[in-house]
Design a protein around this motif. Structure first.
Motif, PDB file in Angstrom:
ATOM      1  N   ILE A 218      -8.065  24.836 -29.292  1.00 43.14           N
ATOM      2  CA  ILE A 218      -8.902  24.947 -30.488  1.00 43.14           C
ATOM      3  C   ILE A 218      -8.568  26.244 -31.204  1.00 43.14           C
ATOM      4  O   ILE A 218      -8.741  27.329 -30.640  1.00 43.14           O
ATOM      5  CB  ILE A 218     -10.399  24.905 -30.120  1.00 43.14           C
ATOM      6  N   ASP A 219      -8.094  26.133 -32.433  1.00 39.85           N
ATOM      7  CA  ASP A 219      -7.741  27.308 -33.234  1.00 39.85           C
ATOM      8  C   ASP A 219      -8.942  27.727 -34.067  1.00 39.85           C
ATOM      9  O   ASP A 219      -9.452  26.949 -34.878  1.00 39.85           O
ATOM     10  CB  ASP A 219      -6.550  26.990 -34.141  1.00 39.85           C
ATOM     11  N   CYS A 220      -9.393  28.968 -33.874  1.00 39.53           N
ATOM     12  CA  CYS A 220     -10.627  29.451 -34.501  1.00 39.53           C
ATOM     13  C   CYS A 220     -10.344  30.359 -35.691  1.00 39.53           C
ATOM     14  O   CYS A 220      -9.289  30.985 -35.765  1.00 39.53           O
ATOM     15  CB  CYS A 220     -11.462  30.239 -33.495  1.00 39.53           C
ATOM     16  N   PRO A 221     -11.309  30.477 -36.601  1.00 40.84           N
ATOM     17  CA  PRO A 221     -11.202  31.501 -37.652  1.00 40.84           C
ATOM     18  C   PRO A 221     -11.453  32.877 -37.045  1.00 40.84           C
ATOM     19  O   PRO A 221     -12.073  32.993 -35.983  1.00 40.84           O
ATOM     20  CB  PRO A 221     -12.309  31.109 -38.634  1.00 40.84           C
ATOM     21  N   PRO A 222     -10.988  33.947 -37.704  1.00 39.48           N
ATOM     22  CA  PRO A 222     -11.165  35.300 -37.163  1.00 39.48           C
ATOM     23  C   PRO A 222     -12.546  35.867 -37.443  1.00 39.48           C
ATOM     24  O   PRO A 222     -12.694  36.917 -38.081  1.00 39.48           O
ATOM     25  CB  PRO A 222     -10.065  36.092 -37.887  1.00 39.48           C
ATOM     26  N   SER A 223     -13.569  35.184 -36.983  1.00 44.58           N
ATOM     27  CA  SER A 223     -14.945  35.649 -37.180  1.00 44.58           C
ATOM     28  C   SER A 223     -15.829  34.947 -36.158  1.00 44.58           C
ATOM     29  O   SER A 223     -15.438  33.928 -35.574  1.00 44.58           O
ATOM     30  CB  SER A 223     -15.439  35.335 -38.596  1.00 44.58           C
ATOM     31  N   LEU A 224     -17.029  35.471 -35.956  1.00 48.15           N
ATOM     32  CA  LEU A 224     -17.949  34.844 -35.013  1.00 48.15           C
ATOM     33  C   LEU A 224     -19.056  34.148 -35.781  1.00 48.15           C
ATOM     34  O   LEU A 224     -20.193  34.597 -35.820  1.00 48.15           O
ATOM     35  CB  LEU A 224     -18.535  35.888 -34.052  1.00 48.15           C
ATOM     36  N   GLY A 225     -18.704  33.025 -36.410  1.00 51.34           N
ATOM     37  CA  GLY A 225     -19.685  32.200 -37.099  1.00 51.34           C
ATOM     38  C   GLY A 225     -19.963  30.953 -36.287  1.00 51.34           C
ATOM     39  O   GLY A 225     -19.569  30.834 -35.120  1.00 51.34           O
ATOM     40  N   LEU A 226     -20.604  29.996 -36.912  1.00 51.07           N
ATOM     41  CA  LEU A 226     -20.942  28.765 -36.210  1.00 51.07           C
ATOM     42  C   LEU A 226     -19.717  27.945 -35.817  1.00 51.07           C
ATOM     43  O   LEU A 226     -19.750  27.214 -34.819  1.00 51.07           O
ATOM     44  CB  LEU A 226     -21.883  27.922 -37.075  1.00 51.07           C
ATOM     45  N   LEU A 227     -18.650  28.055 -36.583  1.00 53.09           N
ATOM     46  CA  LEU A 227     -17.436  27.331 -36.220  1.00 53.09           C
ATOM     47  C   LEU A 227     -16.850  27.873 -34.922  1.00 53.09           C
ATOM     48  O   LEU A 227     -16.474  27.110 -34.016  1.00 53.09           O
ATOM     49  CB  LEU A 227     -16.412  27.426 -37.352  1.00 53.09           C
ATOM     50  N   THR A 228     -16.772  29.185 -34.816  1.00 48.63           N
ATOM     51  CA  THR A 228     -16.243  29.795 -33.593  1.00 48.63           C
ATOM     52  C   THR A 228     -17.177  29.546 -32.414  1.00 48.63           C
ATOM     53  O   THR A 228     -16.731  29.296 -31.289  1.00 48.63           O
ATOM     54  CB  THR A 228     -16.028  31.300 -33.803  1.00 48.63           C
TER      55      THR A 228
END
Length: 339
Positions: free
Chosen positions: A210-220
């Motif tokens: 799973i490739d995540c965005p560089p932030s700790l939001g709901l997606l991560t």
């Protein structure tokens, strides 16, 4: 009649106007011995040239041996699918590059691999040659519209056995839309579990990255809840260490409140520059703190790795003979052997 001469001199015979018995003059031969200084310079040049070629020859021999070893190393399918979230809150550490190239290398070893792209930029989808314009069914439909994960999968055109759940621009608004939904932190986990239960035997996936965005939001957070392992790429620079400590604190929070099975299983050193002392220092410090998690393989700075996404390819297909492709193949083999 010509006179007999010394091998190193040329004797001048008397001319008609010279008187008989007159001393004969000598002059150096055209084939005189070379100047010792010039010979030494020439020898020195040869020595320097050989010394210059030696490191390149050693490097080529080393790469040939590494290719032989990794080609001879067999990997087997894990007992159950491994779900890894590739995450780092610091941008520019090679997170997406690592995701797609590790996935391609695992697929090249005969494993079935799925890449879930939950970064709104969709860079992983681009690198795998997967269309991800607005009309394409994507991970957004899975998270927000409750669509099945299996229905949005696309196979990578260049790598057999590698699949992708693409990200579209719609995902940029998913952070806000997820706030009001029920079980907002575990919607991806539910979709992944459903996919695993639907696929069994030879049709199941061995690895889900799973490739995540560089932030700790709901997606991560969704990625952390869906996975059992965290895969952290770390750039060999000082600031990367600060980002790592913050990431580990967030992983602890997720483990305590949402996913007790989550653990940091793998750390990969990326953008390693052997010419700088800083890269070696960062690598040594990371290995000293995480001796069991850091892979022995490390990814060098490579022009080929940077060029590959512009051709909608991974470096494994763009230039499989490059040092970057070899390093990712070693890392993927080591990751699979740890299973």
């Amino acid at each position: 009649m010509p006179s007999r001469t010394d091998p190193n001199t040329e004797r001048i015979d008397p001319q008609p106007d010279e008187q008989p018995g007159r001393p004969v003059t000598e002059r150096p031969s055209v084939m005189a011995e070379p100047d010792p200084a010039a010979a030494a310079d020439a020898a020195g040049q040869v020595t320097v040239s050989r010394e210059t070629d030696a490191p390149l020859a050693r490097q080529l021999r080393d790469q040939a041996e590494r290719r032989r070893v990794v080609a001879a190393t067999e990997v087997s399918r894990p007992d159950r699918p491994r779900v890894l979230t590739v995450a780092n809150q610091k941008g520019g550490v090679g997170k997406t590059t690592t995701t797609v190239n590790i996935a391609a290398a695992l697929a090249a070893k005969g494993l079935r691999v799925l890449v879930v792209d939950i970064d709104p930029q969709g860079n992983a989808s681009t690198a795998l040659g997967i269309p991800h314009h607005a009309e394409v069914p994507s991970i957004y439909d899975v998270l927000v519209e409750d669509r099945s994960l299996d229905s949005v999968l696309q196979e990578c055109p260049d790598v057999p056995g590698l699949w992708c759940a693409p990200a579209t621009i719609d995902l940029a608004g998913a952070e806000i839309e997820l706030v009001s939904l029920v079980a907002r932190e575990s919607r991806l986990a539910r979709a992944v579990q459903q996919l695993m239960s639907d696929r069994a035997g030879e049709d199941r996936f061995d690895y889900v990255l799973i490739d995540c965005p560089p932030s700790l939001g709901l997606l991560t957070v969704n990625a952390f809840v869906a996975a059992t392992e965290v895969f952290i790429p770390i750039q060999c620079e000082y600031y990367a260490l600060e980002g790592l400590s913050q990431l580990l604190r967030n992983v602890d929070l997720i483990r305590k409140h949402l996913n007790p099975a989550l653990s940091v299983s793998t750390i990969l050193l990326t953008m390693y520059d052997a010419r700088t002392r800083l890269s070696a220092q960062v690598a040594d410090e990371v290995r000293s703190h995480f001796p069991d998690q850091v892979l022995k393989a490390r990814i060098p700075r490579s022009v080929r790795i940077s060029e590959a996404p512009s051709h909608a390819q991974t470096v494994m297909t763009y230039d499989p003979t490059s040092s970057g492709a070899l390093s990712y193949l070693e890392a993927a083999t080591e990751l699979a052997r740890r299973a």
